[in-house]
Design a protein around this motif. Structure first.
Motif, short mmCIF file in Angstrom:
data_model
loop_
_atom_site.label_atom_id
_atom_site.label_comp_id
_atom_site.label_asym_id
_atom_site.label_seq_id
_atom_site.Cartn_x
_atom_site.Cartn_y
_atom_site.Cartn_z
N ASP A 22 40.06 43.22 8.46
CA ASP A 22 39.66 42.77 9.79
C ASP A 22 39.94 43.73 10.95
N HIS A 46 43.96 45.13 -0.80
CA HIS A 46 44.79 44.40 0.16
C HIS A 46 46.24 44.38 -0.33
N ARG A 145 46.99 31.02 11.30
CA ARG A 145 46.89 32.47 11.53
C ARG A 145 45.75 32.88 12.46
N ASP A 146 45.77 34.17 12.76
CA ASP A 146 44.72 34.91 13.46
C ASP A 146 44.57 34.51 14.94
N GLU A 196 39.04 31.28 9.24
CA GLU A 196 39.86 32.42 9.64
C GLU A 196 39.31 33.02 10.93
N ALA A 259 35.07 38.31 9.89
CA ALA A 259 36.26 38.47 10.75
C ALA A 259 35.93 39.14 12.08
C1 FRU Z 1 40.57 37.54 7.12
C2 FRU Z 1 42.05 37.47 6.78
C3 FRU Z 1 42.82 36.82 7.92
C4 FRU Z 1 44.20 37.38 7.71
C5 FRU Z 1 43.93 38.78 7.25
C6 FRU Z 1 44.93 39.31 6.27
O1 FRU Z 1 39.88 38.51 6.40
O2 FRU Z 1 42.22 36.77 5.55
O3 FRU Z 1 42.77 35.41 7.93
O4 FRU Z 1 44.97 37.35 8.88
O5 FRU Z 1 42.65 38.75 6.64
O6 FRU Z 1 44.72 40.66 6.04
#
Ligand code: FRU
Length: 465
Positions: A22, A46, A145-146, A196, A259
């Motif tokens: 993101d 990731h 989150r986010d 998200e 995102a």
């Molecule tokens: C979206 C996400 C977010 C999270 C991040 C983790 O792609 O899953 O919700 O904060 O990526 O890298």
């Protein structure tokens, strides 16, 4: 020949090395656009995520800077946003110079707990200090989150998801440090996947002085092209919070836009949104050697009326290229255009005539091609990457993605951005958008145009490289 993963797109941001997802902390500040991003610096998948950082003055050419906010063994730095605290409401700046403030999700590795933390910078985003009393917002959740923060009505507003509940929670604060719950939105629209990366933006309505609120929400699964995608809600924001005034719509009908969030304080009335150009279905499998992940072209958003509803249109930010093709009043009859490039922009205005379908092949050659088709009868636009190049790394990748075309006039405008490993299609100023990654051989560099079931005429076509 096959796709060479060491070749980088020309205009799309990629990290120097490592994994990227993101965009985070998008802001225009002091003459610079800042793009922070989810970065696993030493791997192509990731993992322990930090905030990478890049700056640009034109949104096309980026300079990557050192890691802004680093993961620790105990806590990973997930997505969030940056605001300029111009009035120094947080007291974290110095008199007369408000700090940049980042709100991000700290994900504690041992417990998987997610809460919102704050870091600040007083040197134009070059170095970041964690707030001494982090986290600033913790409700004991593992799916919270986010945070995206905006200034509204003399206060700070945060939108943040309860991912599993499929809700966007709104909080308010006077100082960015103490947050009070304000209201909640959802579940609504697409709820197949967890929610998200929300954002709440003010978007002008074309041809009127009107401005509406639009809530952007990324959905992890169940998007029209499969896997992850973005939906949006046009609505109203008042004392009771946000509510939608029409059904949810999808922002992009390709597979690779996720995102996406807006730049804080961007010049102009239209919000500028940029997204990660991938899909969680196969993001960790796409061809890569040094880096994996790219951002989409940034897009300016406006709303356009259709019948009783409003739909987003999106105009990409593009570079002034050199014109390599300029034609007028040519039939679409299978002509191959004199293009041999792997990064270019095509803008065509097509008189639809009697043709039932027309379109273009891009990245054509070596038995490969990616095809854009407008079907005037079915009123659809599709992007076919089944023969685009390397597709075998994941079963979901080789697919045709189709979008409804809200209106078909006598003339259809098609804009296609091709950049080494991606194709972005915008029809009628992005009333329809389709964004796909592709992995062709460098030899697949041709462009041709075609019509079926009748005749269609290219009123104009311009290719800039
Ligand atoms: C979206 C996400 C977010 C999270 C991040 C983790 O792609 O899953 O919700 O904060 O990526 O890298």
């Amino acid at each position: 020949m096959s796709f060479d993963p060491s070749v980088r797109p020309r205009d799309h941001f990629t990290p120097r090395r490592g994994w990227m997802n993101d965009p985070n902390g998008l802001i225009h500040h002091d003459g610079e656009f800042h793009l922070f991003f989810q970065h696993h610096t030493h791997a192509l998948v990731h993992g322990p995520i930090s905030w990478g950082h890049a700056v640009s003055t034109d949104l096309l050419t980026w300079a990557e800077l050192p890691t802004a906010i680093a993961a620790t063994a105990d806590q990973h730095v997930w997505s969030g946003s940056v605001v300029h605290d111009a009035g120094n409401t947080s007291g974290l700046g110095t008199a007369g110079a408000g700090p940049l403030v980042a709100l991000w999700t700290g994900r504690v590795t041992a417990t998987e707990r997610q809460s919102q933390s704050l870091s600040f910078s007083t040197d134009r985003g070059r170095t970041w200090t964690p707030y001494a009393d982090n986290p600033v917002l913790d409700i004991g959740s593992t799916a919270f989150r986010d945070p995206k923060v905006l200034r509204h009505d003399g206060a700070w507003v945060m939108v943040v998801v309860l991912a599993d509940a499929r809700t966007v929670e709104l909080y308010r604060s006077d100082d960015l440090l103490r947050w009070e719950h304000w209201s909640s939105f959802g579940p609504e629209g697409s709820v197949d996947g967890v929610w998200e990366c929300p954002d709440l933006v003010r978007v002008p309505v074309e041809g009127s002085g009107d401005v509406r609120w639009v809530l952007l929400v990324s959905v992890f699964d169940g998007a029209p092209a499969g896997g992850s995608g973005m939906q949006y809600f046009v609505g109203e924001l008042d004392d009771a919070g946000f509510r939608s005034t029409q059904p949810a719509r999808w922002l992009d009908h390709g597979a690779d836009l996720y995102a996406g969030v807006s730049y804080a304080d961007a010049p102009g009335a239209e919000p500028v949104v940029q997204a990660w150009m991938s899909n969680w279905q196969y993001a960790e499998s796409v061809p890569a050697t040094e880096f994996r992940g790219a951002m989409t072209a940034p897009r300016r958003l406006a709303l356009r009326p259709y019948d009783d509803e409003l739909g987003l249109v999106q105009r990409p930010v593009v570079r002034d290229g050199t014109e390599v093709v300029a034609l007028h009043d040519e039939p679409l009859d299978g002509t191959t255009l004199p293009v041999t490039a792997t990064s270019y922009r095509v803008v065509a205005e097509v008189e639809t005539g009697t043709a039932s379908r027309f379109g273009l092949h891009v990245r054509e050659g070596a038995g490969e091609r990616t095809t854009v088709v407008v079907d005037t009868g079915a009123r659809t636009v599709s992007l076919d990457r089944t023969a685009s190049g390397e597709t075998g790394f994941h079963p979901a990748f080789a697919a045709v993605h189709t979008a409804p075309l809200p209106a078909v006039g006598d003339v259809v405008r098609i804009e296609v951005l091709v950049d080494v490993s991606s194709v972005e299609v915008f029809v009628d100023e992005g009333a329809v958008a389709l964004t796909d990654q592709v992995f062709p051989s460098p030899a697949s560099a041709g462009v041709s145009v075609f019509a079926e079931g009748g005749t269609a005429v290219l009123r104009t076509i311009s290719v800039t490289a």
